[in-house]
Design an enzyme around this catalytic site. Sequence first.
Site, PDB file in Angstrom:
ATOM      1  N   LYS A  28       5.224   6.806  15.904  1.00  0.00           N
ATOM      2  CA  LYS A  28       6.307   6.867  15.151  1.00  0.00           C
ATOM      3  C   LYS A  28       6.074   7.835  14.044  1.00  0.00           C
ATOM      4  O   LYS A  28       6.933   8.488  13.579  1.00  0.00           O
ATOM      5  CB  LYS A  28       6.456   5.490  14.468  1.00  0.00           C
ATOM      6  CG  LYS A  28       7.557   5.252  13.599  1.00  0.00           C
ATOM      7  CD  LYS A  28       8.051   3.693  13.603  1.00  0.00           C
ATOM      8  CE  LYS A  28       7.233   3.097  12.643  1.00  0.00           C
ATOM      9  NZ  LYS A  28       7.650   3.059  11.233  1.00  0.00           N
ATOM     10  N   SER A  29       4.943   7.756  13.347  1.00  0.00           N
ATOM     11  CA  SER A  29       4.684   8.675  12.104  1.00  0.00           C
ATOM     12  C   SER A  29       4.949  10.049  12.173  1.00  0.00           C
ATOM     13  O   SER A  29       5.572  10.887  11.608  1.00  0.00           O
ATOM     14  CB  SER A  29       3.510   8.058  11.482  1.00  0.00           C
ATOM     15  OG  SER A  29       3.481   6.950  10.924  1.00  0.00           O
ATOM     16  N   ARG A  33       7.818  13.065  11.129  1.00  0.00           N
ATOM     17  CA  ARG A  33       7.435  14.470  10.381  1.00  0.00           C
ATOM     18  C   ARG A  33       7.731  15.533  11.267  1.00  0.00           C
ATOM     19  O   ARG A  33       8.302  16.627  10.737  1.00  0.00           O
ATOM     20  CB  ARG A  33       5.859  14.268  10.080  1.00  0.00           C
ATOM     21  CG  ARG A  33       5.360  13.300   8.997  1.00  0.00           C
ATOM     22  CD  ARG A  33       4.063  12.657   9.348  1.00  0.00           C
ATOM     23  NE  ARG A  33       3.528  11.849   7.991  1.00  0.00           N
ATOM     24  CZ  ARG A  33       3.997  10.852   7.807  1.00  0.00           C
ATOM     25  NH1 ARG A  33       4.779  10.072   8.924  1.00  0.00           N
ATOM     26  NH2 ARG A  33       3.442  10.147   6.789  1.00  0.00           N
ATOM     27  N   ARG A 128      13.144  -2.689  -0.690  1.00  0.00           N
ATOM     28  CA  ARG A 128      11.603  -2.113  -0.765  1.00  0.00           C
ATOM     29  C   ARG A 128      11.501  -1.229  -2.090  1.00  0.00           C
ATOM     30  O   ARG A 128      12.412  -0.506  -2.637  1.00  0.00           O
ATOM     31  CB  ARG A 128      11.429  -1.476   0.466  1.00  0.00           C
ATOM     32  CG  ARG A 128      11.189  -2.571   1.465  1.00  0.00           C
ATOM     33  CD  ARG A 128      10.935  -2.001   2.750  1.00  0.00           C
ATOM     34  NE  ARG A 128       9.490  -1.294   2.854  1.00  0.00           N
ATOM     35  CZ  ARG A 128       8.955  -0.997   3.770  1.00  0.00           C
ATOM     36  NH1 ARG A 128       9.822  -0.444   4.901  1.00  0.00           N
ATOM     37  NH2 ARG A 128       7.838  -0.312   3.931  1.00  0.00           N
ATOM     38  N   GLN A 175       3.503   7.375   3.019  1.00  0.00           N
ATOM     39  CA  GLN A 175       4.813   7.737   2.678  1.00  0.00           C
ATOM     40  C   GLN A 175       5.247   8.421   1.339  1.00  0.00           C
ATOM     41  O   GLN A 175       5.800   9.504   1.171  1.00  0.00           O
ATOM     42  CB  GLN A 175       5.634   6.541   2.841  1.00  0.00           C
ATOM     43  CG  GLN A 175       5.808   5.849   4.123  1.00  0.00           C
ATOM     44  CD  GLN A 175       6.446   4.567   4.206  1.00  0.00           C
ATOM     45  OE1 GLN A 175       7.236   4.141   3.100  1.00  0.00           O
ATOM     46  NE2 GLN A 175       6.801   4.284   5.416  1.00  0.00           N
ATOM     47  N   ASP A 322      -0.681  -1.241   9.018  1.00  0.00           N
ATOM     48  CA  ASP A 322       0.348  -1.667  10.083  1.00  0.00           C
ATOM     49  C   ASP A 322      -0.349  -2.988  11.048  1.00  0.00           C
ATOM     50  O   ASP A 322       0.537  -3.383  11.846  1.00  0.00           O
ATOM     51  CB  ASP A 322       1.084  -0.735  10.524  1.00  0.00           C
ATOM     52  CG  ASP A 322       1.756   0.186   9.611  1.00  0.00           C
ATOM     53  OD1 ASP A 322       2.245  -0.585   8.597  1.00  0.00           O
ATOM     54  OD2 ASP A 322       2.098   1.247  10.032  1.00  0.00           O
ATOM     55  N   LYS A 349       6.158  -4.604   2.864  1.00  0.00           N
ATOM     56  CA  LYS A 349       6.709  -3.833   4.089  1.00  0.00           C
ATOM     57  C   LYS A 349       7.839  -4.513   4.515  1.00  0.00           C
ATOM     58  O   LYS A 349       8.571  -4.869   3.735  1.00  0.00           O
ATOM     59  CB  LYS A 349       5.352  -4.355   5.038  1.00  0.00           C
ATOM     60  CG  LYS A 349       4.230  -3.272   4.717  1.00  0.00           C
ATOM     61  CD  LYS A 349       4.236  -2.095   4.690  1.00  0.00           C
ATOM     62  CE  LYS A 349       2.869  -1.298   4.321  1.00  0.00           C
ATOM     63  NZ  LYS A 349       3.030   0.303   4.315  1.00  0.00           N
ATOM     64  N   ARG A 395       6.781  -5.541  13.806  1.00  0.00           N
ATOM     65  CA  ARG A 395       5.397  -5.844  14.091  1.00  0.00           C
ATOM     66  C   ARG A 395       4.981  -7.494  14.005  1.00  0.00           C
ATOM     67  O   ARG A 395       3.867  -7.631  14.475  1.00  0.00           O
ATOM     68  CB  ARG A 395       4.538  -5.162  12.923  1.00  0.00           C
ATOM     69  CG  ARG A 395       4.765  -3.491  12.901  1.00  0.00           C
ATOM     70  CD  ARG A 395       3.563  -2.603  12.675  1.00  0.00           C
ATOM     71  NE  ARG A 395       3.998  -1.349  12.299  1.00  0.00           N
ATOM     72  CZ  ARG A 395       4.036  -0.418  13.201  1.00  0.00           C
ATOM     73  NH1 ARG A 395       3.794  -0.559  14.208  1.00  0.00           N
ATOM     74  NH2 ARG A 395       4.775   0.871  12.877  1.00  0.00           N
TER      75      ARG A 395
HETATM   76  C1  S3P Z   1       3.846   5.138   7.293  1.00  0.00           C
HETATM   77  C2  S3P Z   1       2.956   4.790   6.366  1.00  0.00           C
HETATM   78  C3  S3P Z   1       2.712   3.581   5.973  1.00  0.00           C
HETATM   79  C4  S3P Z   1       2.990   2.818   7.237  1.00  0.00           C
HETATM   80  C5  S3P Z   1       4.143   2.852   7.689  1.00  0.00           C
HETATM   81  C6  S3P Z   1       4.644   4.310   8.146  1.00  0.00           C
HETATM   82  C7  S3P Z   1       4.159   6.851   7.272  1.00  0.00           C
HETATM   83  O1  S3P Z   1       3.173   3.081   4.746  1.00  0.00           O
HETATM   84  O2  S3P Z   1       2.768   1.350   6.731  1.00  0.00           O
HETATM   85  O3  S3P Z   1       4.682   2.058   8.692  1.00  0.00           O
HETATM   86  O4  S3P Z   1       4.652   7.106   8.460  1.00  0.00           O
HETATM   87  O5  S3P Z   1       3.769   7.523   6.571  1.00  0.00           O
HETATM   88  P1  S3P Z   1       2.661   3.435   3.287  1.00  0.00           P
HETATM   89  O6  S3P Z   1       2.224   4.924   3.369  1.00  0.00           O
HETATM   90  O7  S3P Z   1       3.694   3.247   2.389  1.00  0.00           O
HETATM   91  O8  S3P Z   1       1.602   2.428   3.185  1.00  0.00           O
END
Ligand code: S3P
Length: 437
Positions: A28-29, A33, A128, A175, A322, A349, A395
Amino acid sequence: MVLKMSANYIYVNPVKQLRGEIYLPGDKSISHRALILTSIAKGKSLIKGMQRGRDCLATLKAMKAMGVEVEENRDGLVVHGRGPDGLKEPENVLYCENSGTTMRLLAGLLSGQSFYSVLSGDEYLTKRPMRRITEPLRRMGAQVFGRKNGQFPPLSILGGNLKGMDYSLPVPSAQVKSCLLLAGLYADGKICLTEPCRSRDHTERMLKFLGAEIEVNGLRIRLKGGSFPSAGKIFVPGDISSASFFIGAASLLKGSKIKILNVGLNPTRRGFVEALLRMGADIRITRMEKRCEEEVGDLEIRGKDSLKGIVVEGETIPQLIDEIPILAVVGCFAEGETVIKDAQELRVKETDRIKATVTELKKMGADIEERDDGMIIRGKGKLKGAECNSYGDHRMAMALAVAGLCAKGKTKILNPECVAISFPEFWDILGKLTAAG
Ligand code: S3P
């Protein structure tokens, strides 16, 4: 395994083991990007293996709303990048759904655009914290507004004319780091960031892969403003966070033997695997290579008779942030105490994951205690089926499903379709792996 599913609930029955070989949908991350960076690159890029969860689709929709053309062919997703200054002012609010990554990363990108935009999301996302990005973005010169003086969405942004800065992140957050790096691409001068401890580094790696001038030195990152990514071919490995639910379940169920192929093994994402190894799990990396600057490989997991409790704290927390709900489930079956500390970020979260994990596992008979920054689990070696709430958190739903597989009796999970936020295929793949069990 799964008895009955409706939009509102699912029943999970215990199984003896997990068996099989699986490929998982893309990380996902990395998918977020890939979509953002290829959109501002000039020309055609290919993304192979992009994840199709609701979060990533929200990012895709936002990029399309800014004029990016995307088409699907049999190799993957073709993104027609508009170049660094080619994005169009969106005509409406960019709706980020449940996705913190979409909102925070796009806020950085949009701070670099000399047009007006608004980011909003669902009832969870709008609660959030956003000051962690609005404050440094303002410092760079962007006009960013949000409710409660920039703390909560919707965010509205009038970007452009950014200047570089030297900034120490108060919280380890990929993030926030990625948001500022995306803004930094548009800054006059360079941006230097210092992290309190290492968080996932996919943005840095992908920027490097696509030719941007980025330097990483320990916890310091330097990016030269104006060194935009070029178009390219990006391979997205399977999501190690999605894998963690199967790794956890297979480790707990004695006769299990599963293989997870082509999964991302970036060291900043391996915290859960390393924690389970410390607990005594049988997890082997049977192949590893580097693709597009990311480690990718195969895992083999076998069930174990017994695991032992561990302490997880400090710098390891961001590496498994996560995976803490599923780690807590594993802790319920380990001998002795499993202690999770320094994880206060979990409270902000998709839901308060400390409270949710403790409350729901207690319903299943766990000996688990809530702490401000984590939890203490005294492993009893068993859980009992119960009616559990996922709180609409993907999750949580998947961790509770694993708890249900290993419990005695039936477990009912409310709102199970929220898994589609990151892993729409979850129930199907779980069904496949438990078919022999
Ligand atoms: C993510 C960073 C994490 C993670 C999220 C995805 C990302 O959050 O918990 O599910 O893709 O950069 P944080 O960086 O805010 O901890």
